[in-house]
Design a protein around this motif. Structure first.
Motif, short mmCIF file in Angstrom:
data_model
loop_
_atom_site.label_atom_id
_atom_site.label_comp_id
_atom_site.label_asym_id
_atom_site.label_seq_id
_atom_site.Cartn_x
_atom_site.Cartn_y
_atom_site.Cartn_z
N LEU A 80 -11.60 -8.82 -1.53
CA LEU A 80 -10.75 -9.57 -0.75
C LEU A 80 -10.38 -8.62 0.47
N ASN A 81 -10.64 -9.07 1.78
CA ASN A 81 -10.20 -8.40 2.79
C ASN A 81 -9.60 -9.14 3.94
N GLY A 82 -8.64 -8.50 4.58
CA GLY A 82 -8.04 -9.03 5.77
C GLY A 82 -8.04 -8.14 6.73
N SER A 83 -6.91 -8.47 7.81
CA SER A 83 -6.75 -7.71 8.88
C SER A 83 -5.33 -7.50 9.41
N VAL A 84 -4.97 -6.44 9.72
CA VAL A 84 -3.33 -6.25 10.35
C VAL A 84 -3.33 -7.04 11.56
N VAL A 85 -2.26 -8.04 11.45
CA VAL A 85 -1.85 -8.70 12.55
C VAL A 85 -0.51 -8.36 13.48
N GLU A 86 0.37 -7.53 12.43
CA GLU A 86 1.62 -7.16 12.85
C GLU A 86 2.10 -6.29 12.07
N ALA B 228 -7.02 2.80 8.71
CA ALA B 228 -6.62 3.36 9.77
C ALA B 228 -7.85 3.64 10.80
N PRO B 229 -7.75 3.73 12.30
CA PRO B 229 -8.90 3.90 12.94
C PRO B 229 -9.66 5.14 12.69
N SER B 230 -8.75 6.13 12.20
CA SER B 230 -9.55 7.32 11.76
C SER B 230 -10.24 7.32 10.39
N GLY B 231 -10.35 6.20 9.91
CA GLY B 231 -10.98 5.87 8.73
C GLY B 231 -10.11 6.34 7.36
N GLU B 232 -8.93 6.71 7.55
CA GLU B 232 -8.06 7.11 6.43
C GLU B 232 -7.50 5.88 5.80
N ALA B 233 -7.55 5.80 4.62
CA ALA B 233 -6.91 4.56 3.61
C ALA B 233 -5.56 4.74 3.27
N ILE B 234 -4.96 3.85 3.69
CA ILE B 234 -3.14 4.09 3.37
C ILE B 234 -3.11 2.92 2.42
N GLU B 235 -2.31 3.40 1.18
CA GLU B 235 -2.10 2.60 0.03
C GLU B 235 -0.71 1.57 0.49
N ALA B 236 -0.82 0.43 0.14
CA ALA B 236 0.35 -0.40 0.66
C ALA B 236 0.63 -1.82 -0.42
N GLU B 237 1.54 -2.11 -0.79
CA GLU B 237 1.84 -3.29 -1.66
C GLU B 237 2.20 -4.29 -1.07
N VAL B 238 1.65 -5.64 -1.69
CA VAL B 238 2.22 -6.79 -1.35
C VAL B 238 3.75 -7.08 -1.60
N SER C 296 3.70 6.92 5.56
CA SER C 296 3.65 6.48 6.86
C SER C 296 2.32 5.81 7.32
N ILE C 297 2.71 4.67 8.19
CA ILE C 297 1.69 3.91 8.54
C ILE C 297 1.41 4.39 10.12
N ALA C 298 1.70 5.76 10.46
CA ALA C 298 1.17 6.09 11.98
C ALA C 298 -0.20 6.02 12.23
N GLY C 299 -0.47 5.31 13.10
CA GLY C 299 -1.99 5.38 13.51
C GLY C 299 -2.42 3.89 13.30
N VAL C 300 -1.77 3.18 12.55
CA VAL C 300 -2.34 1.69 12.21
C VAL C 300 -2.15 0.98 13.42
N ARG C 301 -3.08 0.03 13.55
CA ARG C 301 -2.89 -0.81 14.67
C ARG C 301 -3.38 -2.05 14.48
N ARG C 302 -3.18 -2.99 15.46
CA ARG C 302 -3.76 -4.76 15.21
C ARG C 302 -5.18 -4.43 15.12
N GLY C 303 -5.48 -5.37 14.04
CA GLY C 303 -6.86 -5.51 13.69
C GLY C 303 -7.35 -4.66 12.70
N CYS C 304 -6.84 -3.51 12.31
CA CYS C 304 -7.21 -2.77 11.05
C CYS C 304 -7.34 -3.58 9.96
#
Length: 460
Positions: free
Chosen positions: A15-21, A44-54, A69-77
């Protein structure tokens, strides 16, 4: 097994999605129908995986709360599902180790090989499936074992303000208890205090049979919230294998604060003191998981950090109604050097009558009676206005004041078994009974002759 049901309700592995906000501490992922509680990875654009929970849903998609921290995450990640249901690795290899909220060792030693898995969230045992609590559990603390005797599977709260000795008391219990295994959860502690607790309060002997779960104050709120659930899951694993577990959570207030942070970020409305409704449903779910089962028991002590020493603040008030007893620590006693600073007149164990003997209960009541008499007349005694002989109970309280304090005080390194505590309490109770003397004979009411003549004769 119903395979059709499993196929219909299975979550796709890819299952995949993308960051919109991204708003504040949360990120929203579109086209990502993962269930609540699922673990995802944000790339993140650097290729680093940031774990998150729904943690929720909105019109734009799934609301994710990152574990750092989600520093570096942008729209579309890209967002990818990692785990549909949270599970942790458990086993006897965790004994003597310090782990984080994911049950991963953080003490610098190699991670043990663990084959079993336990769900992070689990339903509490059914109410009719719980055996009655009838056996006492020794905590190694005289004032608790003697005056507030707790049973195997009981749940109690330790209520106190900051700096009154909660951590020292928990360390004494973990080091001296008769339980088979200790599971200690430190939530929101300062990083410096973790090693202090492990090396000073717990000690090498206590650590050998303990699992320490740590989530310090600088970690994300989700880690602080899940630390209590992880500790409870580890305790449940040992209980299911027939062991008696002592679960110490310090503190449930910081767990509730972490849930408040997550709930407000996810859009929940604030209620009492800013706590969202989910906080007051979280606490009973967490507490009810402890207790006795047909296999073993979890005896739980939850420390409650009372904000501003307000006894009626929301978390303290809620926990009092959920637990089987409460231990109040007094700032006044701590200031006088009386440790552990337990205010016995405000503390109670609701199951003491079930697990303590009749003589022990009688002795504890006599000691409470003397403590109450002294407190009620303390002002008069302090200024020298009380005259000896005015009140027999106060005289007994004054005569046994030092012996009672000697019984209730205990140094950090002093070890006490349940048998020696009961023996000392019964000796103190006998002295209190002798000081109080026999109860006064009831005085017959005075009846006038006229009233006696008006009284009709009673049938034989």
């Amino acid at each position: 097994m119903d395979f059709d049901y499993l196929l219909q309700n299975a979550t796709p592995a890819a299952l995949n999605g993308s960051v919109v906000e991204v708003v504040g501490l949360t990120a929203t992922a579109a086209d990502f129908p993962a269930p609540i509680g699922a673990l995802a990875e944000i790339y993140a654009p650097s290729g680093e995986a940031i774990e998150a929970e729904v943690v929720g849903f909105s019109d734009a998609g799934a609301v994710l709360y990152p574990l750092r921290s989600i520093a570096g995450v942008r729209r579309g990640c890209r967002v990818r599902l990692k785990q549909a249901a949270r599970r942790i690795r458990v086993g006897t290899g965790l004994l003597g180790r310090v782990v984080n909220a994911h049950a991963r060792c953080i003490d610098g030693k190699p991670h043990p090989y663990l084959t079993d898995r336990a769900p992070l969230e689990r339903d509490a045992p059914g109410p009719v499936d719980r055996p009655r609590i009838q056996q006492p559990l020794s905590t190694g603390v005289r004032s608790i074992d003697g005056m507030l005797t707790c049973g195997r599977g009981q749940r109690l709260g330790i209520f106190a303000g900051s700096g009154v000795g909660k951590s020292v008391l928990l360390g004494m219990m973990a080091r001296n208890t008769s339980a088979d295994v200790n599971v200690i959860c430190l939530v929101g502690e300062r990083g410096r205090e973790v090693n202090d607790f492990i090396e000073r309060d717990l000690g090498p002997e206590g650590l050998k049979r303990s699992v320490v779960v740590v989530a310090t104050s600088n970690e994300p709120a989700l880690m602080r919230l899940q630390a209590a659930s992880a500790a409870t899951s580890i305790a449940e694993w040992f209980r299911d294998r027939g062991q008696d577990v002592l679960l110490l959570v310090d503190s449930v207030t910081r767990t509730a604060m972490a849930n408040r942070e997550i709930g407000l970020a996810a859009g929940e409305p604030p209620t009492s003191r800013g706590y969202p409704p989910s906080t007051f449903s979280l606490l009973p779910r967490l507490v009810e998981r402890a207790g006795r089962s047909s296999a073993g028991s979890i005896t739980a002590f939850y420390s409650v950090l009372v904000e501003g020493d307000d006894e009626n603040e929301p978390i303290a008030d809620t926990m009092r109604g959920l637990l089987d007893g409460h231990v109040w620590l007094s700032r006044k006693l701590a200031g006088e050097g009386h440790y552990p600073a337990i205010d016995l007149l405000q503390s109670i164990s609701r199951l003491m009558s079930e697990v303590a003997g009749a003589r022990e209960q009688e002795s504890a009541l006599l000691v409470r009676r003397l403590l109450a008499a002294y407190r009620e007349n303390e002002d008069l005694i302090t200024i020298g206005a009380y005259r000896k002989g005015s009140n027999r109970t106060v005289d007994a309280a004054l005569a046994l004041r030092e012996e009672i304090n000697g019984f209730l005080r205990q140094t950090r390194s002093e070890e006490c078994t349940l048998e020696t505590t009961i023996q000392a309490l019964n000796t103190l109770g006998a002295k209190a009974a002798n000081a109080l003397g026999p109860p006064a004979a009831p005085i017959a009411p005075i009846v006038s002759p006229a009233a006696s003549a008006m009284t009709p004769p009673q049938p034989t």
